[in-house]
Design a protein around this motif. Structure first.
Motif, PDB file in Angstrom:
ATOM      1  N   GLU A  76      53.216 -27.048 -32.692  1.00 22.51           N
ATOM      2  CA  GLU A  76      51.974 -27.499 -32.064  1.00 22.51           C
ATOM      3  C   GLU A  76      51.676 -28.949 -32.455  1.00 22.51           C
ATOM      4  O   GLU A  76      51.293 -29.776 -31.623  1.00 22.51           O
ATOM      5  N   LEU A  77      51.870 -29.266 -33.715  1.00 23.89           N
ATOM      6  CA  LEU A  77      51.625 -30.615 -34.209  1.00 23.89           C
ATOM      7  C   LEU A  77      52.713 -31.580 -33.725  1.00 23.89           C
ATOM      8  O   LEU A  77      52.430 -32.741 -33.365  1.00 23.89           O
ATOM      9  N   GLU A  78      53.946 -31.115 -33.666  1.00 30.99           N
ATOM     10  CA  GLU A  78      55.044 -31.960 -33.199  1.00 30.99           C
ATOM     11  C   GLU A  78      54.845 -32.376 -31.747  1.00 30.99           C
ATOM     12  O   GLU A  78      55.141 -33.514 -31.359  1.00 30.99           O
ATOM     13  N   GLU A  79      54.337 -31.456 -30.917  1.00 30.27           N
ATOM     14  CA  GLU A  79      54.063 -31.787 -29.519  1.00 30.27           C
ATOM     15  C   GLU A  79      53.076 -32.948 -29.416  1.00 30.27           C
ATOM     16  O   GLU A  79      53.216 -33.835 -28.565  1.00 30.27           O
ATOM     17  N   VAL A  80      52.072 -32.953 -30.280  1.00 26.19           N
ATOM     18  CA  VAL A  80      51.067 -34.017 -30.256  1.00 26.19           C
ATOM     19  C   VAL A  80      51.692 -35.354 -30.678  1.00 26.19           C
ATOM     20  O   VAL A  80      51.452 -36.391 -30.052  1.00 26.19           O
ATOM     21  N   PHE A  81      52.495 -35.349 -31.727  1.00 23.11           N
ATOM     22  CA  PHE A  81      53.126 -36.589 -32.188  1.00 23.11           C
ATOM     23  C   PHE A  81      54.000 -37.204 -31.096  1.00 23.11           C
ATOM     24  O   PHE A  81      54.071 -38.430 -30.960  1.00 23.11           O
ATOM     25  N   LEU A  82      54.650 -36.365 -30.297  1.00 25.38           N
ATOM     26  CA  LEU A  82      55.546 -36.882 -29.267  1.00 25.38           C
ATOM     27  C   LEU A  82      54.797 -37.465 -28.073  1.00 25.38           C
ATOM     28  O   LEU A  82      55.407 -38.045 -27.174  1.00 25.38           O
ATOM     29  N   HIS A  98      52.975 -39.930 -28.526  1.00 24.99           N
ATOM     30  CA  HIS A  98      53.020 -41.360 -28.850  1.00 24.99           C
ATOM     31  C   HIS A  98      54.346 -41.940 -28.342  1.00 24.99           C
ATOM     32  O   HIS A  98      55.418 -41.428 -28.672  1.00 24.99           O
ATOM     33  N   PRO A  99      54.304 -43.003 -27.548  1.00 21.23           N
ATOM     34  CA  PRO A  99      55.542 -43.542 -26.965  1.00 21.23           C
ATOM     35  C   PRO A  99      56.524 -44.093 -27.994  1.00 21.23           C
ATOM     36  O   PRO A  99      57.704 -44.272 -27.690  1.00 21.23           O
ATOM     37  N   GLY A 100      56.060 -44.329 -29.215  1.00 20.05           N
ATOM     38  CA  GLY A 100      56.940 -44.868 -30.235  1.00 20.05           C
ATOM     39  C   GLY A 100      57.634 -43.830 -31.085  1.00 20.05           C
ATOM     40  O   GLY A 100      58.414 -44.172 -31.975  1.00 20.05           O
ATOM     41  N   VAL A 101      57.388 -42.541 -30.815  1.00 19.78           N
ATOM     42  CA  VAL A 101      57.992 -41.468 -31.614  1.00 19.78           C
ATOM     43  C   VAL A 101      59.184 -40.894 -30.850  1.00 19.78           C
ATOM     44  O   VAL A 101      59.034 -40.385 -29.739  1.00 19.78           O
ATOM     45  N   LEU A 102      60.345 -40.972 -31.463  1.00 19.53           N
ATOM     46  CA  LEU A 102      61.549 -40.406 -30.856  1.00 19.53           C
ATOM     47  C   LEU A 102      61.720 -38.947 -31.253  1.00 19.53           C
ATOM     48  O   LEU A 102      61.976 -38.082 -30.413  1.00 19.53           O
ATOM     49  N   GLU A 103      61.578 -38.646 -32.551  1.00 20.19           N
ATOM     50  CA  GLU A 103      61.700 -37.282 -33.058  1.00 20.19           C
ATOM     51  C   GLU A 103      60.702 -37.087 -34.184  1.00 20.19           C
ATOM     52  O   GLU A 103      60.300 -38.054 -34.848  1.00 20.19           O
ATOM     53  N   VAL A 104      60.330 -35.850 -34.420  1.00 19.81           N
ATOM     54  CA  VAL A 104      59.421 -35.551 -35.520  1.00 19.81           C
ATOM     55  C   VAL A 104      59.691 -34.139 -36.015  1.00 19.81           C
ATOM     56  O   VAL A 104      60.044 -33.244 -35.232  1.00 19.81           O
ATOM     57  N   ALA A 105      59.548 -33.941 -37.306  1.00 18.25           N
ATOM     58  CA  ALA A 105      59.645 -32.613 -37.912  1.00 18.25           C
ATOM     59  C   ALA A 105      58.445 -32.435 -38.826  1.00 18.25           C
ATOM     60  O   ALA A 105      58.159 -33.288 -39.676  1.00 18.25           O
ATOM     61  N   VAL A 106      57.735 -31.340 -38.632  1.00 16.51           N
ATOM     62  CA  VAL A 106      56.571 -31.034 -39.465  1.00 16.51           C
ATOM     63  C   VAL A 106      56.952 -29.929 -40.437  1.00 16.51           C
ATOM     64  O   VAL A 106      57.470 -28.885 -40.031  1.00 16.51           O
ATOM     65  N   ILE A 107      56.707 -30.179 -41.722  1.00 19.41           N
ATOM     66  CA  ILE A 107      57.068 -29.224 -42.768  1.00 19.41           C
ATOM     67  C   ILE A 107      55.890 -29.023 -43.712  1.00 19.41           C
ATOM     68  O   ILE A 107      54.955 -29.832 -43.752  1.00 19.41           O
ATOM     69  N   GLY A 108      55.939 -27.938 -44.462  1.00 21.97           N
ATOM     70  CA  GLY A 108      54.945 -27.689 -45.502  1.00 21.97           C
ATOM     71  C   GLY A 108      55.534 -27.999 -46.864  1.00 21.97           C
ATOM     72  O   GLY A 108      56.676 -27.628 -47.151  1.00 21.97           O
ATOM     73  N   ALA A 162      54.376 -34.721 -41.855  1.00 26.70           N
ATOM     74  CA  ALA A 162      55.105 -35.030 -40.630  1.00 26.70           C
ATOM     75  C   ALA A 162      56.151 -36.098 -40.953  1.00 26.70           C
ATOM     76  O   ALA A 162      55.818 -37.153 -41.498  1.00 26.70           O
ATOM     77  N   VAL A 163      57.398 -35.802 -40.636  1.00 24.59           N
ATOM     78  CA  VAL A 163      58.490 -36.754 -40.849  1.00 24.59           C
ATOM     79  C   VAL A 163      58.873 -37.307 -39.478  1.00 24.59           C
ATOM     80  O   VAL A 163      59.332 -36.567 -38.607  1.00 24.59           O
ATOM     81  N   VAL A 164      58.663 -38.592 -39.297  1.00 24.73           N
ATOM     82  CA  VAL A 164      58.771 -39.229 -37.989  1.00 24.73           C
ATOM     83  C   VAL A 164      60.003 -40.121 -37.919  1.00 24.73           C
ATOM     84  O   VAL A 164      60.258 -40.922 -38.825  1.00 24.73           O
ATOM     85  N   ARG A 165      60.734 -39.980 -36.844  1.00 23.28           N
ATOM     86  CA  ARG A 165      61.812 -40.918 -36.521  1.00 23.28           C
ATOM     87  C   ARG A 165      61.341 -41.777 -35.351  1.00 23.28           C
ATOM     88  O   ARG A 165      61.222 -41.299 -34.224  1.00 23.28           O
TER      89      ARG A 165
END
Length: 521
Positions: A427-433, A435-445, A457-460
């Motif tokens: 759900e959070l990864e969908e929101v990060f994407l 942003h036009p500057g986000v290529l990939e993202v992984a959300v972890i606890g 959130a780990v952003v590429r």
């Protein structure tokens, strides 16, 4: 019955039709079937009996399909192994499955030589290409085999394929798929997924040891042409050239990560891709923003198949007609779903007590039906755990809406509990994407003394882009409840993935905690 007989029947009906294209090499269905028969007869001559396991350690190529169908035809059990595995990883699978034989390419001679002495059950080594002193040349066997060898008659629940899971949460487990499982999958494919015929040219960009190999069965049953790239890694430019040159109508199975790579390729508009009628994807949910880009680029030709090795390629389906850029929010919302449950399968969303939850509520996805595996190889406790209450428990968290669309949230083990509240990474990864500057993202606890877990959130970023923490947190505030926003945002040039394109969140988390052990204290 024998699932390998799909090839026998296709060759009888379409003997001269092209079955396989790989570089400059082509095989007709007659030749494909005869070579598989020759190999199957030689398996028996070497002492491989029905029920014996045969390891397949090969990169994509005609020999992989020949070995797969020869194993079926001989009544043995195929154990395909990811070609990108480390020698210790494929040694584990060969040992765990009790393979008596392995058919491998010469690339793997050195790796096998380091582990073969620790594999007492493995006594038959068949080498494609240059053979070592301890292996038998593949082509010698094929040349001296029986081209008219008869398919072994198998019982419906005899094992056909040991599908080893990708092992993102521990050691791989062998899902026991029988002939009836694969026949169910193959029979339902033309009715639900794609009505394939001899005119279809089907491209296999993904590994034939995984989803593409499973789909090779209904493709063969329909006498489609298997087009196998000759490169050893996924290359968007090669994919585009092959589609244009061979007028590809169908991409068999591709991971969402690969679709994103195609969309980001600078050469995407330099080739004629108009022959494409179908693009099948799966292995992981695809983020909505990426999906919209794909639909804008190619039109409504995409089809998502949600399944697992434990229920080969068959749980739910988001059809091509669902892949549109609609005008109403409800229809657009379905792009985030995995579609509706497939035919002849029961699906339930269960709570921790194995009670079904109401529509719209979150629980674990469970299924039952003829597609479900027999269990995990030599793992009775793990089998009992996933089959409690008579349902196969998928380990995936999701919900179902009033129209029957199933929405995947995350693996149950990846859900984050922060301060007693559930946070679903996707759900959070969908929101990060967004942003036009986000290529990939992984959300972890990550561990937190006060909250139990904190969200990271780990952003590429995209090349040349620099999305700021403030911009990303603003997006979170606009779309999500405050407790879901990440406490930490980290930027990396790449994210670890397995060979099927899935982000390895466990590995990512371990590397971060090893680097900053007190990050959340």
């Amino acid at each position: 019955m024998n699932i390998g007989s799909t090839l026998t029947q296709a060759a009888a009906a379409h003997p001269d039709h092209i079955a396989i294209i790989h570089g400059d090499k082509t095989l007709s269905y007659r030749a494909f079937n005869e070579r598989a028969n020759r190999l199957a007869s030689q398996f028996r001559a070497l002492g491989i009996r029905p029920g014996d396991r045969v390891g397949i350690l090969q990169r994509n190529g005609p020999e992989l399909l020949e070995t797969l169908f020869a194993t079926f035809k001989a009544g043995a059990v195929a154990v395909p192994i990811n070609a990108r595995s480390h020698p210790k990883e494929y040694a584990y699978i060969l040992e765990n499955s009790g393979c008596s034989a392995v058919v491998f390419q010469e690339d793997f001679v050195a790796g096998l030589d380091t582990v073969r002495h620790a594999l007492p059950d493995l006594c038959i080594f068949i080498a494609i290409g240059a053979a070592s002193t301890w292996s038998t040349p593949y082509e010698n066997l094929v040349a001296s085999g029986d081209p008219a060898d008869a398919d072994v008659d198998c019982a419906p629940h005899d094992l056909a394929w040991l599908f080893y899971t990708s092992g993102t949460t521990g050691k791989p487990k062998g899902a026991m798929n029988c002939h009836a499982n694969l026949q169910f999958m193959s029979d339902h494919y033309p009715r639900e997924v794609y009505q394939l015929g001899p005119h279809d040219v089907v491209l296999h960009p993904g590994p034939l040891t995984h989803g593409s190999g499973l789909w090779s069965i209904p493709i063969t049953a329909g006498a489609g042409t298997h087009l196998i790239p000759s490169g050893t890694s996924f290359d968007p430019d090669e994919i585009f050239r092959l589609i244009e040159k061979h007028r590809v109508t169908k991409i068999a199975f591709i991971a969402p990560t690969m679709i994103t790579m195609l969309l980001n390729a600078p050469t995407i508009d330099r080739h004629d891709l108009s022959s494409l009628r179908f693009l099948g994807y799966g292995g992981a949910p695809m983020y909505v923003e990426d999906l919209k880009r794909a639909i804008q680029q190619w039109g409504p030709i995409l089809c998502q198949v949600y399944g697992q090795g434990e229920s080969p390629m068959t749980i739910s389906l988001l059809k091509r007609e669902d892949h549109k850029l609609p005008g109403d929010p409800a229809a657009e919302r379905r792009l985030a779903s995995a579609g509706r449950v497939r035919e002849d399968i029961e699906l339930a969303i269960l709570d921790e007590a194995d009670h079904e939850v109401p529509e719209g509520e979150i629980g674990e996805i469970a299924i039952r039906g003829e597609i479900v595996m027999r269990g995990y190889w030599n793992m009775p406790e793990a089998t009992a755990e996933v089959f409690k209450g008579g349902w196969y428990h998928s380990g995936d968290l999701g919900m179902r809406d009033a129209d029957g669309y199933v929405f995947l949230l995350d693996r149950k083990k990846e859900m984050i509990i922060s301060g007693g509240a559930n946070v679903y990474p996707r759900e959070l990864e969908e929101v990060f994407l967004l942003h036009p500057g986000v290529l990939e993202v992984a959300v972890i606890g990550i561990p937190d003394r006060l909250w139990g877990e904190s969200v990271m959130a780990v952003v590429r970023p995209r090349p040349g882009a620099s999305p700021t923490e403030g911009e990303l947190l603003t997006l979170c505030r606009e779309h999500l409840a405050g407790y879901k926003k990440p406490r930490f945002i980290r930027y990396q040039d790449d994210l670890p993935k397995n060979s099927y394109g899935k982000i390895l969140k466990r590995e990512l988390k371990q590397s971060i905690l090893a680097e900053i052990p007190k990050v959340a204290t």
